[in-house]
Design an enzyme around this catalytic site. Structure first.
Site, mmCIF file in Angstrom:
data_model
loop_
_atom_site.group_PDB
_atom_site.id
_atom_site.type_symbol
_atom_site.label_atom_id
_atom_site.label_comp_id
_atom_site.label_asym_id
_atom_site.label_seq_id
_atom_site.Cartn_x
_atom_site.Cartn_y
_atom_site.Cartn_z
ATOM 1 N N LYS A 45 46.245 37.469 35.504
ATOM 2 C CA LYS A 45 46.456 37.850 36.906
ATOM 3 C C LYS A 45 45.951 36.772 37.882
ATOM 4 O O LYS A 45 46.498 36.631 38.967
ATOM 5 C CB LYS A 45 45.798 39.195 37.202
ATOM 6 N N ASP B 170 48.697 46.154 42.461
ATOM 7 C CA ASP B 170 47.623 47.043 41.992
ATOM 8 C C ASP B 170 46.953 47.717 43.184
ATOM 9 O O ASP B 170 46.744 48.923 43.191
ATOM 10 C CB ASP B 170 46.565 46.253 41.221
ATOM 11 N N GLY C 181 34.153 42.974 42.875
ATOM 12 C CA GLY C 181 34.901 42.063 42.001
ATOM 13 C C GLY C 181 36.373 42.076 42.401
ATOM 14 O O GLY C 181 36.713 42.435 43.539
ATOM 15 N N GLY C 182 37.241 41.715 41.468
ATOM 16 C CA GLY C 182 38.674 41.646 41.768
ATOM 17 C C GLY C 182 39.212 42.971 42.303
ATOM 18 O O GLY C 182 39.880 43.018 43.346
ATOM 19 N N ALA C 183 38.896 44.071 41.614
ATOM 20 C CA ALA C 183 39.418 45.376 42.028
ATOM 21 C C ALA C 183 38.764 45.828 43.340
ATOM 22 O O ALA C 183 39.422 46.424 44.199
ATOM 23 C CB ALA C 183 39.176 46.399 40.928
ATOM 24 N N ARG D 95 26.037 46.274 43.453
ATOM 25 C CA ARG D 95 24.728 46.048 42.827
ATOM 26 C C ARG D 95 24.125 44.767 43.391
ATOM 27 O O ARG D 95 22.966 44.731 43.793
ATOM 28 C CB ARG D 95 24.952 45.947 41.306
ATOM 29 N N TYR E 284 40.632 54.430 34.214
ATOM 30 C CA TYR E 284 41.544 55.447 33.679
ATOM 31 C C TYR E 284 41.312 55.732 32.200
ATOM 32 O O TYR E 284 42.089 56.449 31.573
ATOM 33 C CB TYR E 284 43.005 55.120 33.972
ATOM 34 N N GLY F 189 42.630 57.233 38.274
ATOM 35 C CA GLY F 189 43.035 55.834 38.111
ATOM 36 C C GLY F 189 44.464 55.695 37.590
ATOM 37 O O GLY F 189 45.147 54.711 37.886
HETATM 38 P P1 ATR Z 1 37.052 43.584 38.299
HETATM 39 O O1 ATR Z 1 37.965 42.404 38.425
HETATM 40 O O2 ATR Z 1 37.546 44.631 37.328
HETATM 41 O O3 ATR Z 1 36.680 44.183 39.614
HETATM 42 P P2 ATR Z 1 34.634 42.009 38.091
HETATM 43 O O4 ATR Z 1 35.232 40.997 38.998
HETATM 44 O O5 ATR Z 1 33.916 41.530 36.876
HETATM 45 O O6 ATR Z 1 35.725 43.049 37.583
HETATM 46 O O7 ATR Z 1 33.644 42.923 38.988
HETATM 47 C C1 ATR Z 1 32.854 43.907 38.417
HETATM 48 C C2 ATR Z 1 32.194 44.738 39.525
HETATM 49 O O8 ATR Z 1 31.520 45.845 38.897
HETATM 50 C C3 ATR Z 1 31.127 43.994 40.314
HETATM 51 O O9 ATR Z 1 31.098 44.525 41.616
HETATM 52 C C4 ATR Z 1 29.850 44.338 39.544
HETATM 53 O O10 ATR Z 1 28.671 44.253 40.321
HETATM 54 P P3 ATR Z 1 27.873 42.835 40.477
HETATM 55 O O11 ATR Z 1 28.603 42.048 41.520
HETATM 56 O O12 ATR Z 1 26.516 43.216 40.909
HETATM 57 O O13 ATR Z 1 27.909 42.184 39.119
HETATM 58 C C5 ATR Z 1 30.117 45.770 39.170
HETATM 59 N N1 ATR Z 1 29.400 46.220 37.988
HETATM 60 C C6 ATR Z 1 29.693 45.925 36.701
HETATM 61 N N2 ATR Z 1 28.827 46.543 35.868
HETATM 62 C C7 ATR Z 1 27.968 47.255 36.643
HETATM 63 C C8 ATR Z 1 26.851 48.110 36.380
HETATM 64 N N3 ATR Z 1 26.457 48.378 35.141
HETATM 65 N N4 ATR Z 1 26.226 48.678 37.435
HETATM 66 C C9 ATR Z 1 26.639 48.436 38.688
HETATM 67 N N5 ATR Z 1 27.678 47.635 39.006
HETATM 68 C C10 ATR Z 1 28.338 47.051 38.006
#
Ligand code: ATR
Length: 290
Positions: free
Chosen positions: A74, A112, A148-150, A170, A236, A257
């Site tokens: 993506k 998405d 993150g991306g989503a 976080r 989902y 989802g």
């Molecule tokens: P995606 O593209 O699916 O959004 P990503 O870019 O890896 O995936 O982003 C993951 C998101 O989930 C981030 O916001 C991450 O928080 P951090 O920026 O602090 O890393 C969050 N995340 C993942 N695991 C987590 C956890 N166990 N507790 C809280 N937040 C979490």
């Protein structure tokens, strides 16, 4: 009798889904059934591709008019496009590529986020008792967990619809960076349980917290869910996450989802064919194949 084999010829519009792995994808079944049901002379193939840039420059012929782009391409797919939809560019990823008939240029889109936003809007309209003028998200407080991306996709989507966005993460610095881009407010995940500035807020989870196998996890304590009128979880697997179950028990409207998945497929279908998606058929094909 999935493909209308009698049709395949020089006029057939060829589409494919680019991913790795690709064998598990439901998309070929979904789109081929749908093309046939609306009488569109098109075909849709699974394409196992490890290097999307190499594929696009070497193998993608003008016969291929549309692609879905899935894991893990993506982000790399975006770089293969000649033009990218402005929000997809901000999000940094695409899930659909179209070859423009007039000049052959590849255009990139991210459906998405539109899929998720459409599912949330539909649920809001249903709970408001009918259609609204403009987006039912306009002016609402839209709390997005994850940056993150989503998370970016949902935050931009909410912003585009006129919602007031709060980004919760976080890691605070990432929340702040995203909130600044969408004119929103940033807080940490630890602060979320005490965050309740007003009633009838919308909560969206885009983190992996609660995803299989860690189905007992949730990003927010149940007591704090009473501040939300609608809760959407981008996860989902499982369909009913702990977050959604507790939100339902608290009286909120919930959006699964899976709704985002199906809606983004509607948008892609409409882009591929210029025709409205046969929604009922999509639901049936997915239900039969999941
Ligand atoms: P995606 O593209 O699916 O959004 P990503 O870019 O890896 O995936 O982003 C993951 C998101 O989930 C981030 O916001 C991450 O928080 P951090 O920026 O602090 O890393 C969050 N995340 C993942 N695991 C987590 C956890 N166990 N507790 C809280 N937040 C979490």
């Amino acid at each position: 009798d999935l493909y209308n084999l009698r049709w395949i010829g020089a006029d057939t519009k060829v589409h494919g889904v680019i991913g790795s792995p690709i064998g598990h994808s439901k998309s070929p079944h979904l789109y081929n059934s749908a093309f046939k049901s609306v009488g569109f002379n098109g075909i849709y193939l699974p394409l196992l591709v490890d290097d999307v840039a190499n594929y696009m420059s070497t193998y993608s012929s003008p016969d291929f008019v549309g692609y879905s782009c899935t894991i893990p391409h993506k982000e790399a797919g975006l770089k293969c496009c000649d033009e990218v939809d402005p929000i997809a560019k901000e999000i940094g990823s695409i899930n659909c590529m179209i070859r423009r008939p007039t000049d052959g240029k590849i255009l990139g889109y991210n459906f998405d986020y539109l899929g998720a936003i459409a599912a949330i809007e539909e649920a809001l309209r249903a709970s408001n008792g009918g259609p609204t003028l403009g987006s039912p998200l306009a002016g609402k407080l839209f709390v997005v967990i994850g940056a993150g991306g989503a998370g970016k996709a949902l935050a931009y989507g909410g912003y585009e619809k006129g919602a007031r966005v709060v980004v919760v993460n976080r890691t605070y610095s990432k929340a702040k960076e995203l909130a600044d881009k969408v004119g929103g407010h940033a807080i940490t995940l630890a602060e979320l349980k005490d965050f309740h500035p007003e009633r009838a807020m919308i909560l969206v989870n885009t983190t992996s917290v609660g995803m299989k196998p860690r189905i007992d996890d949730t990003p927010i304590p149940k007591e704090s869910l009473r501040h939300y009128s609608l809760v959407f979880d981008a996860i989902y697997t499982p369909k009913l996450t702990r977050l959604l179950k507790e939100a339902q028990e608290t009286g909120a409207t919930i959006v699964y989802g899976t709704e985002m998945l199906i809606n983004q497929a509607f948008f892609q279908f409409e882009k591929f064919t210029g025709l409205p998606a046969p929604k009922q058929l999509f639901q049936e094909v997915l239900a039969r194949n999941t």
